[in-house]
Design a protein around this motif. Structure first.
Motif, PDB file in Angstrom:
ATOM      1  N   CYS A 190      -5.967   5.313   1.522  1.00 20.33           N
ATOM      2  CA  CYS A 190      -5.358   6.025   0.943  1.00 20.33           C
ATOM      3  C   CYS A 190      -4.194   4.795   0.387  1.00 20.33           C
ATOM      4  O   CYS A 190      -3.694   5.106  -0.749  1.00 20.33           O
ATOM      5  N   ALA A 191      -4.061   3.906   1.214  1.00 25.59           N
ATOM      6  CA  ALA A 191      -2.826   2.740   0.555  1.00 25.59           C
ATOM      7  C   ALA A 191      -3.441   2.080  -0.606  1.00 25.59           C
ATOM      8  O   ALA A 191      -2.720   2.091  -1.473  1.00 25.59           O
ATOM      9  N   LEU A 205      -0.127   9.432   1.945  1.00 28.03           N
ATOM     10  CA  LEU A 205       0.232   8.506   2.580  1.00 28.03           C
ATOM     11  C   LEU A 205       1.777   8.727   3.120  1.00 28.03           C
ATOM     12  O   LEU A 205       2.511   8.177   4.196  1.00 28.03           O
ATOM     13  N   PHE A 225       7.621   7.108  -0.376  1.00 30.16           N
ATOM     14  CA  PHE A 225       6.280   7.379  -0.974  1.00 30.16           C
ATOM     15  C   PHE A 225       6.376   8.793  -1.494  1.00 30.16           C
ATOM     16  O   PHE A 225       5.907   9.045  -2.757  1.00 30.16           O
TER      17      PHE A 225
END
Length: 380
Positions: A190-191, A205, A225
């Motif tokens: 995901c990052a 995230l 984020f």
């Protein structure tokens, strides 16, 4: 007799340009023929110069056409134009440049030939074809190993949707048991997708960091984020050419009335803005062709992927459960379930916020089974 360039003058029995024009002097002697420009017999016979074009130039033009195609019919019209275009259009160099809309096959028209065409595009190195075919094989055809392998092939080429889909698979342990979940791997994938600018990955995230899910809890960083995901979503909405001027004028207003949604599963979607925190009422992002295919595929089966299995409640997702109780339910009403926190956040702002109502107690319709009761997911 020859000229300085070594070219012979035409003789009396040679016809230039099929028209004979004799020139005679005053005494009646033959003085030769009027000069006419010679033409190639091939060009003169066909009336065009397409066959004279180099092969590499034709392939380059076809590659540009495939990259800008807006629907499969654009490519089909090229295939039926002539034999030469038919042979060149199926070259790996051309298929590797095909746009996602070119192989956006409808679920109702899925066939073995469509499967072979997608496979040819994937073999040619088209990352979008790898991702689309991987999603279809993994979720629709239930070929888990081959589907995950194709998505991994696209992810290696830094394809953000493929990275995010693999993260969802790791978070849920899709295709396996509950013990196959790998939260740290999901966060890492995901990052990477978030670094490439994928909005859903940024949102996922952010929620993972806020909740400490698979990563050390960091509420401030998680909020950052989420704000970045909202900002990218707003930019995408502003730059979208598919939004009418009427819809643009309503972005900064609250619209409590239902808005018709093209998806039949949820005909009326409330006008709740996606960016309610910032006072902006932007339209829902357009779903990827692979997600549209999943929605149509399982929609034709009454939204039931299998016995005791459910679909993600977000209208733009289409992912099904691969085992019972794989997805997490809403912790308030228990009437909806989601494959990820990103889908939950989007559906909450689009639809579920106006429908969610607390209940005293909710149980699964079929009782406890599979891996036990569902996990719950809190609304934000």
């Amino acid at each position: 007799m020859r000229t300085r360039r070594g070219i012979s003058y035409p003789r009396d029995d040679v016809c230039v340009g099929r028209i004979v024009v004799k020139r005679s002097g005053f005494a009646g002697y033959n003085m030769g023929y009027r000069k006419r420009q010679r033409s190639s017999p091939t060009v003169a016979g066909n009336g065009d110069m397409f066959d004279a074009l180099p092969d590499d130039l034709v392939i380059t033009i076809l590659s540009k056409l495939c990259a800008s195609a807006s629907c499969p019919s654009d490519f089909i019209n090229v295939l039926i134009a002539c034999k030469r275009l038919n042979s060149f259009a199926l070259q790996p160099l051309v298929l590797s440049k095909a746009s996602p809309k070119l192989f956006a096959v409808k679920a109702g028209k899925w066939s073995e030939s469509a499967h072979r065409f997608l496979k040819s595009c994937a073999d040619a190195g088209n990352v979008e074809a790898c991702y689309t075919l991987g999603m279809i094989r993994f979720y629709c055809l239930q070929n888990r190993g081959s589907g995950a392998s194709l998505m991994a092939k696209a992810a290696i080429s830094s394809h953000a949707p493929a990275l995010y889909s693999l993260a969802v698979i790791q978070f849920n342990g899709s295709g396996g048991s509950k013990n196959d979940k790998d939260l740290r791997a999901g966060v890492a994938l995901c990052a990477r997708a978030a670094f490439l600018g994928h909005v859903d990955a940024l949102r996922e995230l952010g929620h993972c960091l806020q909740d400490g899910y698979g990563v050390r809890q960091n509420i401030t960083e998680g909020r950052r984020f989420l704000v970045q995901a909202n900002a990218r979503e707003l930019v995408a909405g502003l730059s979208s050419t598919s939004v009418s001027n009427t819809a643009t004028r309503t972005w900064l207003t609250w619209s409590p009335h239902p808005i018709p949604h093209p998806n039949n599963r949820h005909p009326n979607v409330p006008g709740c803005p996606l960016l309610s925190d910032f006072g902006c009422n932007v339209p829902a992002p357009e779903a990827h062709p692979a997600n549209k295919f999943l929605t149509e595929w399982f929609g034709s089966r009454d939204g039931i992927p299998g016995p005791g299995l459910r679909l993600c409640s977000h209208v733009g997702c289409g992912r099904p459960e691969t085992r019972k109780h794989e997805f997490r339910r809403c912790s308030v009403c228990g009437a909806v379930n989601y494959c990820s926190r990103a889908c939950q956040a989007l559906d909450w702002k689009l639809r579920h916020k106006a429908e969610c109502a607390p209940v005293e107690r909710w149980l699964d319709e079929e009782g406890v089974g599979g891996d036990g009761m569902d996990e719950v997911i809190a609304e934000s």
